[in-house]
Design an enzyme around this catalytic site. Structure first.
Site, PDB file in Angstrom:
ATOM      1  CE1 TYR A   1      -4.084   1.998   0.487  1.00 51.82           C
ATOM      2  CE2 TYR A   1      -2.531   3.443   1.613  1.00 51.82           C
ATOM      3  CZ  TYR A   1      -3.761   3.251   1.010  1.00 51.82           C
ATOM      4  OH  TYR A   1      -4.660   4.273   0.928  1.00 51.82           O
TER       5      TYR A   1
ATOM      6  CG  PHE B   1     -16.808  13.460 -27.319  1.00 50.79           C
ATOM      7  CD1 PHE B   1     -16.629  14.632 -26.601  1.00 50.79           C
ATOM      8  CD2 PHE B   1     -15.941  12.413 -27.103  1.00 50.79           C
ATOM      9  CE1 PHE B   1     -15.600  14.752 -25.679  1.00 50.79           C
ATOM     10  CE2 PHE B   1     -14.911  12.520 -26.179  1.00 50.79           C
ATOM     11  CZ  PHE B   1     -14.747  13.695 -25.467  1.00 50.79           C
TER      12      PHE B   1
ATOM     13  CG  ASP C   1      -1.370  16.864 -22.730  1.00 46.86           C
ATOM     14  OD1 ASP C   1      -0.778  15.768 -22.669  1.00 46.86           O
ATOM     15  OD2 ASP C   1      -2.612  16.941 -22.868  1.00 46.86           O
TER      16      ASP C   1
ATOM     17  NE  ARG D   1     -12.163  13.661 -30.766  1.00 50.70           N
ATOM     18  CZ  ARG D   1     -12.042  13.386 -29.460  1.00 50.70           C
ATOM     19  NH1 ARG D   1     -10.864  13.196 -28.916  1.00 50.70           N
ATOM     20  NH2 ARG D   1     -13.095  13.314 -28.689  1.00 50.70           N
TER      21      ARG D   1
ATOM     22  CE  LYS E   1      -4.214   9.221 -25.037  1.00 46.85           C
ATOM     23  NZ  LYS E   1      -5.026   9.348 -23.815  1.00 46.85           N
TER      24      LYS E   1
ATOM     25  CG  PHE F   1      -7.501  16.609 -25.313  1.00 43.33           C
ATOM     26  CD1 PHE F   1      -7.692  16.030 -26.549  1.00 43.33           C
ATOM     27  CD2 PHE F   1      -7.794  15.862 -24.183  1.00 43.33           C
ATOM     28  CE1 PHE F   1      -8.172  14.730 -26.675  1.00 43.33           C
ATOM     29  CE2 PHE F   1      -8.268  14.561 -24.292  1.00 43.33           C
ATOM     30  CZ  PHE F   1      -8.457  13.993 -25.545  1.00 43.33           C
ATOM     31  CB  THR F   2     -12.352  16.473 -24.815  1.00 45.89           C
ATOM     32  OG1 THR F   2     -11.481  15.345 -24.690  1.00 45.89           O
ATOM     33  CG2 THR F   2     -12.753  16.631 -26.279  1.00 45.89           C
TER      34      THR F   2
HETATM   35  O1  PLI Z   1      -7.507   9.540 -21.467  1.00 44.38           O
HETATM   36  P1  PLI Z   1      -6.645  10.055 -20.341  1.00 44.38           P
HETATM   37  O2  PLI Z   1      -7.417  10.518 -19.184  1.00 44.38           O
HETATM   38  O3  PLI Z   1      -5.538   9.128 -19.968  1.00 44.38           O
HETATM   39  O4  PLI Z   1      -5.848  11.338 -20.925  1.00 44.38           O
HETATM   40  C1  PLI Z   1      -6.501  12.509 -21.295  1.00 44.38           C
HETATM   41  C2  PLI Z   1      -5.760  13.166 -22.424  1.00 44.38           C
HETATM   42  C3  PLI Z   1      -5.029  14.272 -22.172  1.00 44.38           C
HETATM   43  N1  PLI Z   1      -4.350  14.916 -23.162  1.00 44.38           N
HETATM   44  C4  PLI Z   1      -4.363  14.461 -24.445  1.00 44.38           C
HETATM   45  C5  PLI Z   1      -3.612  15.194 -25.475  1.00 44.38           C
HETATM   46  C6  PLI Z   1      -5.080  13.325 -24.760  1.00 44.38           C
HETATM   47  O5  PLI Z   1      -5.074  12.892 -26.012  1.00 44.38           O
HETATM   48  C7  PLI Z   1      -5.822  12.649 -23.729  1.00 44.38           C
HETATM   49  C8  PLI Z   1      -6.625  11.524 -24.012  1.00 44.38           C
HETATM   50  N2  PLI Z   1      -6.858  11.163 -25.257  1.00 44.38           N
HETATM   51  C9  PLI Z   1      -7.679  10.211 -25.687  1.00 44.38           C
HETATM   52  C10 PLI Z   1      -8.495   9.356 -24.789  1.00 44.38           C
HETATM   53  C11 PLI Z   1      -7.756  10.013 -27.112  1.00 44.38           C
HETATM   54  O6  PLI Z   1      -8.456   9.102 -27.564  1.00 44.38           O
HETATM   55  O7  PLI Z   1      -7.084  10.769 -27.835  1.00 44.38           O
END
Ligand code: PLI
Length: 465
Positions: free
Chosen positions: A74, A452, A217, A385, A260, A126-127
């Protein structure tokens, strides 16, 4: 030895996961059930899944082995310290706040830095990033260069910040109302477009002079580093690892979706330099995510992540093959005459739905419709998008009408082969050739936030497609 003429993935396949081709009738039923929203499809009904590159990577044998070695203590997990070491070595930030994914980091960062009425400039929204800025009482202001909004501008660094727009934001709102700028590497919503090192340096200097923090980011910073190596003078002989470290060196911290670049299926972090800011972040972390030595991750997740971070910069071959595959698909579509955003981005190919379905107005959601049509044709799943993703203005309640109305075909890392890319190409070309038969959509359900993800639609008129 002569230079290599072609590239190949620096790995071979050890385990496979069967996928299933569906019939047109099955897909029509699935699309209807999903309200013509690819987010609501069952993955079992999808043949080639290009919804996102987020959390969809294939891990290496070394990462899978790491899962078995994850320390689930933990407090004070060994795996946490492996992660700290990896982030310090590869990104160069001292302070690590582990979160369950990128938006967890965005939440914590927004809460510790933004006060009611603040303004947060960024190189395109970004969303989730914008959501958390607004949720904390702030307002996002777009300071990306105009070329980013032009699908056919061949500007090599369409992710660049327009320094005049940033200066204007400082003049208009005052530096004391701007806690930080959020600069996104390889801007997702612009089509996976990089910023140059020179631009990031200039942003950093301008912000420093005005007492404004620079938060990166870093979600796709590795892909950005690769484009700098390819396109910016003085970097062709540098490794992506060196370039990435130099980029981070120009910033005060980073939010990261490790799903990513970092080659894992879940995880993320907030990384900072200032220990006092990190202390504030950890105080919130324990309330919203978990104890400061795991945040939102299990020990095994942290172990796989630590390994993924090192692996992605272990030579340049991984990133060369990753972006190479995206470019293979993109250039194939360009050759076939399909309107796609140029230059081809780092994580996906972005179809210009406005140009393809020019008979639809933006109120008929062309990108949403084109995404549905490609799914109906072949079971290939992309993502809208465009106007649906952009949401409504908080004050007027009107749709935001982004200039870019795109379908994103996002390539997971180390998952699909070139033959899969050929199938995708064939399907997009097929839909393009019958584009006049694709009709518009209207909402049957519109969520208030991040609409979306869960919105539902139906054809305005029955489609002939
Ligand atoms: O999906 P998260 O919560 O791990 O990360 C959010 C996020 C933040 N910044 C950027 C540039 C992104 O592309 C992003 C998440 N992107 C997704 C889920 C996508 O499909 O592009």
């Amino acid at each position: 030895m002569s230079a290599r003429r072609t590239w190949a993935e620096p790995w071979k396949i050890k385990m496979v996961e069967p996928i299933r081709m569906t019939t047109r009738t099955e897909r029509e039923e699935a699309a209807r059930t999903a309200g013509y929203n690819t987010f609501l499809l069952k993955s079992d009904d999808v043949y080639i899944d290009l919804l996102t590159d987020s959390g969809t990577s294939a891990m290496s044998d070394h990462q899978w082995a790491g899962l078995m070695l994850g320390d689930e203590a933990y407090a004070g997990s060994k795996s946490f310290y492996h992660l700290v070491d990896a982030v310090q070595a590869v990104y160069g930030y001292e302070e690590l706040i582990p979160t369950h994914q990128g938006r967890g980091a965005e939440h914590i960062l927004s809460q510790i830095l933004i006060s009611d009425g603040d303004v947060i400039p960024g190189n395109m929204y970004f969303t989730t990033t914008k959501f958390h800025q607004e949720y904390a009482g702030g307002r996002f202001v777009d300071v990306i260069i105009d070329e980013a909004h032009e699908p056919y501008s061949d500007h090599p660094f369409k992710g660049n910040v327009d320094l005049a727009k940033l200066q204007a934001a400082i003049d208009t709102y005052g530096a004391d109302r701007i806690p930080y700028i959020s600069v996104e590497a390889n801007v997702n919503m612009a089509g996976g477009q990089p910023m140059s090192m020179a631009n990031l340096r200039a942003v950093s200097e301008l912000c420093r002079r005005n007492g404004i923090l620079v938060m990166l980011d870093a979600t796709r910073a590795l892909e950005n580093a690769w484009f700098i190596k390819q396109r910016e003078g003085g970097y062709s002989d540098r490794s992506v690892a060196e370039i990435l470290l130099e980029m981070c060196g120009l910033t005060d911290g980073a939010t990261m979706s490790s799903k990513k670049d970092n080659l894992v299926n879940i995880g993320g972090f907030l990384a900072l330099r200032d220990p006092e800011l990190a202390r504030k972040a950890r105080a919130l972390l324990v309330a919203f995510e978990g104890l400061h030595t795991y945040g939102g991750m299990s020990g095994r997740d942290m172990e796989a992540l630590a390994r993924g971070i090192r692996e992605m910069v272990d030579g340049d071959d991984h990133i060369a093959a990753r972006v190479g595959q995206v470019e293979y698909l993109g250039h194939g579509l360009l050759k076939a005459g399909v309107p796609v955003v140029r230059p081809i981005g780092g994580h996906g190919v972005f179809l210009d739905a406005r140009a393809i379905l020019e008979h639809l107005t933006q109120d008929e959601f062309p990108a949403q419709a084109l995404t549905a049509a490609i799914y109906l044709d072949s079971g290939v799943r992309g993502m809208e998008r465009g106007v649906v993703s952009a949401g409504r203005d908080l004050v007027t309640g009107e749709h935001h009408y982004p200039k870019l109305e795109l379908v994103r075909l996002t390539i997971p890392r180390r998952v699909y082969t070139q033959a899969h890319m050929d199938v995708v190409m064939e399907s997009v070309v097929e839909v393009y050739e019958h584009r006049e038969k694709v009709g518009g959509l209207r909402f049957t359900y519109e969520p208030e936030e991040l609409r979306f993800f869960q919105a539902r639609f139906q054809p305005i008129q029955p489609w002939e497609f």
